[in-house]
Scaffold this active site. Structure first.
Site, PDB file in Angstrom:
ATOM      1  N   ASP A  73       4.998 -10.747  -6.681  1.00 27.18           N
ATOM      2  CA  ASP A  73       5.267  -9.508  -7.398  1.00 27.18           C
ATOM      3  C   ASP A  73       4.247  -9.432  -8.529  1.00 27.18           C
ATOM      4  O   ASP A  73       4.381 -10.095  -9.551  1.00 27.18           O
ATOM      5  CB  ASP A  73       6.689  -9.495  -7.948  1.00 27.18           C
ATOM      6  N   LEU A  74       3.219  -8.629  -8.327  1.00 30.93           N
ATOM      7  CA  LEU A  74       2.134  -8.540  -9.300  1.00 30.93           C
ATOM      8  C   LEU A  74       2.563  -7.837 -10.577  1.00 30.93           C
ATOM      9  O   LEU A  74       1.849  -7.900 -11.587  1.00 30.93           O
ATOM     10  CB  LEU A  74       0.944  -7.811  -8.683  1.00 30.93           C
ATOM     11  N   GLY A  96      -7.438  -1.371  -3.442  1.00 35.32           N
ATOM     12  CA  GLY A  96      -7.482   0.063  -3.201  1.00 35.32           C
ATOM     13  C   GLY A  96      -6.495   0.841  -4.046  1.00 35.32           C
ATOM     14  O   GLY A  96      -6.026   1.903  -3.642  1.00 35.32           O
ATOM     15  N   GLY A 138      -5.025  11.912  -2.450  1.00 36.14           N
ATOM     16  CA  GLY A 138      -5.847  12.518  -1.411  1.00 36.14           C
ATOM     17  C   GLY A 138      -5.744  11.716  -0.137  1.00 36.14           C
ATOM     18  O   GLY A 138      -5.126  10.649  -0.091  1.00 36.14           O
ATOM     19  N   HIS A 139      -6.357  12.231   0.903  1.00 33.84           N
ATOM     20  CA  HIS A 139      -6.457  11.531   2.178  1.00 33.84           C
ATOM     21  C   HIS A 139      -7.823  11.824   2.777  1.00 33.84           C
ATOM     22  O   HIS A 139      -8.595  12.641   2.248  1.00 33.84           O
ATOM     23  CB  HIS A 139      -5.335  11.945   3.133  1.00 33.84           C
ATOM     24  N   ILE A 141      -8.934  13.660   5.012  1.00 31.24           N
ATOM     25  CA  ILE A 141      -9.290  15.063   5.212  1.00 31.24           C
ATOM     26  C   ILE A 141      -9.770  15.710   3.908  1.00 31.24           C
ATOM     27  O   ILE A 141     -10.712  16.523   3.918  1.00 31.24           O
ATOM     28  CB  ILE A 141      -8.103  15.847   5.817  1.00 31.24           C
ATOM     29  N   TYR A 143     -11.011  13.994   1.188  1.00 33.52           N
ATOM     30  CA  TYR A 143     -12.253  13.351   0.771  1.00 33.52           C
ATOM     31  C   TYR A 143     -13.430  13.923   1.567  1.00 33.52           C
ATOM     32  O   TYR A 143     -14.504  14.182   1.031  1.00 33.52           O
ATOM     33  CB  TYR A 143     -12.182  11.840   0.984  1.00 33.52           C
ATOM     34  N   ASP A 169     -12.179   7.457   5.465  1.00 31.65           N
ATOM     35  CA  ASP A 169     -11.442   6.207   5.227  1.00 31.65           C
ATOM     36  C   ASP A 169     -12.226   4.978   5.680  1.00 31.65           C
ATOM     37  O   ASP A 169     -12.487   4.061   4.901  1.00 31.65           O
ATOM     38  CB  ASP A 169     -10.106   6.229   5.969  1.00 31.65           C
TER      39      ASP A 169
END
Length: 387
Positions: A73-74, A96, A138-139, A141, A143, A169
């Site tokens: 658990d960071l 990420g 975002g995704h 599409i 980007y 991606d």
């Protein structure tokens, strides 16, 4: 195909390279898989317990292969400290998170590089670490949209068509970060100086469009869909439907290949020219009529071995059985499922596909390697850093 602690680095070209992979989805796990396939020892931080989230699903899938897994658990300071202890032993780190998240966890570049000045810290986001869009979601599409590339993909009569999430991606993000990591690793090994790699998927995707930008600069590309040589506008670079409703990919750009195509189709010199845009519509019609006379596989047999640049458009399932892919062993099996084999191929240090490991299965062994004794492990458990 499971092992209790995962592959710990093979004889591949990245043997001896150690990587810490922080929790993420999509292109970061893909990058971790790539580095592991190439022989790096990749240690993946996973949540303490599996959930229905995409990150956990990918970690336990074929995309999550080849790693050691530690459950942390960071958000707990003791958990972040364990990650920093691992960082001290690593060459690369990949993450990420949205900008600022790693810093809030105590795992930002300043903190990490203070612990390991030789480390290469790889960050992958859609928009990059700064700029007005950096903090927003975002995704692929979206980007791809602001790169200018999405505008040019799809038919002229319809909307732009997203090419799954291959371009931004995985191409613009994971592959460009891989290039940056390995370039910076060479620099770090030569100088002892680590650095931060800021990989923005939209910029990587845009970079992939460099040839198109070159054509534009030379006046050889229209900024409209299906009006150019390589976007389906030209009759000698598009797909044609066959008698059975399937498709052929046809790409004889050069005159010598075009000659083979029309000769094989029995058109001779009667076909309109693909090198005159005024004849494109007529040429497309001629080819479309010809290709509708046989099935896809019949045409594939006709053109097999000919330099006409014609290939059947295969489904994902059909691609597994294509003779060329079979001959080159282009696909392999991971945990009972067909997957692309690692690419490219190496003559001396072949890549190796690792096993899928249970989440957190390497926690005890990794803590022992880091010098945590039983009392220290007990304190980590009490703090909630580990399960």
């Amino acid at each position: 195909m499971t092992e209790p602690e995962g592959k710990r680095g093979s004889g591949g070209p990245l043997a001896g390279v150690r990587v810490l992979e922080l929790p993420a989805i999509g292109p970061v796990p893909f990058l971790g898989m790539l580095l592991a396939d190439l022989g790096a020892e990749v240690i993946r931080v996973d949540k303490l317990s599996a959930s229905a989230g995409l990150a956990d699903a990918l970690a336990q899938s074929q995309l999550g292969r080849g790693r050691r897994s530690i459950g942390l658990d960071l958000r707990v300071p003791d958990g972040a400290e364990v990650a920093l202890r691992i960082v001290e032993t690593c060459d690369l780190l990949i993450e990420g998170f949205r900008p600022g998240v790693a810093e809030r966890l105590g795992l930002g570049p300043d903190t990490v590089l203070a612990r390991n000045p030789r480390l290469v810290y790889g960050r992958m986001t859609g928009w990059g670490q700064d700029g007005p869009l950096a903090p927003t979601a975002g995704h692929d599409i979206t980007y791809l949209a602001i790169s200018g590339l999405l505008h040019g993909i799809g038919p002229a009569s319809g909307p732009p068509v997203p090419p799954a999430n291959y371009v931004a991606d995985f191409g613009g993000g994971a592959m460009f970060l891989a290039t940056g990591l390995l370039a910076a690793l060479l620099h770090a090994r030569a100088t002892g100086e680590g650095q931060v790699i800021d990989a923005a998927m939209t910029e990587g995707a845009s970079y992939l469009g460099s040839m198109t930008r070159t054509f534009v600069a030379r006046g050889g590309w229209k900024d409209e869909r299906e009006t150019n040589l390589l976007d389906g506008g030209a009759p000698n670079y598009r797909c044609y439907e066959t008698a059975d409703g399937k498709w052929l990919a046809v790409g004889p750009i050069e005159p010598q290949f075009w000659g083979v195509l029309v000769s094989t189709l029995g058109l001779g010199d009667t076909a309109p020219s693909p090198y005159d845009p005024a004849q494109w519509d007529a040429c497309k019609k001629t080819l479309a009529e010809a290709f509708r006379t046989r099935t896809r596989d019949e045409w594939a047999d006709v053109f097999a071995g000919l330099d006409a640049c014609v290939a059947p458009v295969l489904t994902l399932e059909e691609a597994l059985e294509h003779p060329h892919n079979v001959a080159r062993k282009s696909f392999t099996e991971v945990a009972g499922a067909p997957m692309p084999a690692p690419a490219p191929k190496f003559s001396r240090t072949p890549a190796e596909v690792g096993a899928i490991t249970p989440l957190g299965s390497g926690t005890a062994a990794l803590l022992a390697e880091l010098g945590y004794d039983d009392d220290a492990v007990g304190r980590l458990r009490e703090s909630g850093a580990i399960a």
